[in-house]
Design an enzyme around this catalytic site. Structure first.
Site, PDB file in Angstrom:
ATOM      1  N   HIS A 166      85.510  34.304  42.195  1.00  0.00           N
ATOM      2  CA  HIS A 166      84.393  33.527  42.107  1.00  0.00           C
ATOM      3  C   HIS A 166      83.400  33.874  41.133  1.00  0.00           C
ATOM      4  O   HIS A 166      82.752  33.646  40.449  1.00  0.00           O
ATOM      5  CB  HIS A 166      84.008  33.496  43.496  1.00  0.00           C
ATOM      6  CG  HIS A 166      82.415  32.849  43.710  1.00  0.00           C
ATOM      7  ND1 HIS A 166      82.413  31.292  43.406  1.00  0.00           N
ATOM      8  CD2 HIS A 166      81.265  33.111  44.155  1.00  0.00           C
ATOM      9  CE1 HIS A 166      81.340  30.857  43.483  1.00  0.00           C
ATOM     10  NE2 HIS A 166      80.570  31.988  44.034  1.00  0.00           N
ATOM     11  N   PHE A 167      83.315  35.628  41.150  1.00  0.00           N
ATOM     12  CA  PHE A 167      82.437  36.224  40.252  1.00  0.00           C
ATOM     13  C   PHE A 167      83.227  36.657  39.125  1.00  0.00           C
ATOM     14  O   PHE A 167      83.465  37.967  38.955  1.00  0.00           O
ATOM     15  CB  PHE A 167      81.655  37.269  40.807  1.00  0.00           C
ATOM     16  CG  PHE A 167      80.675  36.681  41.930  1.00  0.00           C
ATOM     17  CD1 PHE A 167      79.329  36.488  41.484  1.00  0.00           C
ATOM     18  CD2 PHE A 167      80.933  36.775  43.255  1.00  0.00           C
ATOM     19  CE1 PHE A 167      78.407  36.068  42.367  1.00  0.00           C
ATOM     20  CE2 PHE A 167      79.907  36.250  44.286  1.00  0.00           C
ATOM     21  CZ  PHE A 167      78.755  35.893  43.783  1.00  0.00           C
TER      22      PHE A 167
END
Length: 285
Positions: free
Chosen positions: A264-265
């Site tokens: 996600h990051f």
């Protein structure tokens, strides 16, 4: 590189913190963070691109180092957060900019873009979703909450705020979790542990359904304005899978499309590669 400056500005009575780097005469990139993070997630971008670009990364109200007004004093909706960030940019006199969006940054950024399409020079999406195809099955509990908001459906979301869950959001899908700085989830946990923080963020989870309702409007904006688009997407994101990245191809002709084997990051693990993509993409504008 120019040093990062840590500033703040009063926006309608709310002190908004932001990080700024680079010469204001250079092209501007506005960096819009996601949940549960802050401008801290863009520290690598600010460090590495300030030689050629003007960078500004605000913290939303209730996030990062910005004020955390009560829900009675500030309406925690994506409409209002976008208005606050847009006003910040106007107070700063920033009239032309590329938008980099991730997670919550997408609904904030697309509201700004649809209100002021003439100001947006390009969009950089790092797992910033604008399509129903980009919502995975991980949204099931939140969708149930949208349909039936009760104490039980609210309580079902509370584990999201645990330290273990926050760590998971940063490390899930990464090739090597040891490359992710643990300061990230510990900072988020401290901020989410403040009195009232869970309730405010539950309100934002509930309001997220209004983002989904606006997806057709944002897609029409993309079709009508054809902003140059850079996709730098972590394909192992449990919430926003690669299908969300691919969906942009339906509406935008000029796409620089890049998928990374991370979570996600994506900046945590593949920051250097993504930052060089941003540099080359911005040079072409």
């Amino acid at each position: 590189m120019t040093p990062i400056q840590y500033k703040s500005l009063d926006v309608n009575g709310v002190n908004i913190a932001y990080r700024e780097a680079g010469n204001t005469n250079n092209p501007t990139i506005v960096l819009l963070h996601g949940f549960p993070s802050s401008s801290h997630q863009y520290r690598k971008v600010l460090n590495q691109l300030s030689d050629e670009f003007h960078l500004i990364a605000p913290d939303y109200p209730g996030f990062g180092n910005s004020d955390f007004p009560s829900a009675e004093a500030y309406e925690y909706t994506f409409d209002n957060i976008a208005n606050t960030i847009n006003t910040l940019l106007e107070l700063k006199g920033i009239q032309q900019y590329a938008l980099m969006v991730q997670d919550y940054g997408a609904p904030v950024g697309f509201r700004i873009a649809t209100a002021h399409p003439e100001r947006v020079t390009a969009i950089i999406s790092q797992n910033g979703n604008a399509y129903e195809e980009g919502l995975s099955n991980a949204w099931a509990k939140i969708k149930e909450f949208w349909h039936n908001r009760t104490k039980a459906t609210e309580d079902a979301l509370l584990p999201i705020f645990s330290l273990e869950s926050l760590k998971w959001q940063y490390t899930h899908g990464t090739r090597n979790p040891e490359l992710v700085n643990p300061d990230t989830w510990h900072l988020d946990y401290l901020r989410l542990s403040r009195p009232g923080a869970h309730a405010v963020n539950i309100d934002l989870f509930y309001d997220y359904q209004n983002n989904v309702k606006l997806y057709p409007k944002w897609q029409q904006y993309l079709r009508d304005n054809q902003p140059p688009l850079l996709i730098v997407w972590g394909k192992n994101d449990a919430y926003f899978p690669e299908s969300g990245a691919a969906a942009y191809k339906k509406d935008v002709k000029n796409i620089d499309y890049n998928i990374y084997d991370t979570g996600h990051f994506a900046l945590e693990e593949d920051g250097n590669a993504i930052i060089e993509k941003i540099r080359s993409f911005m040079h072409k504008l």
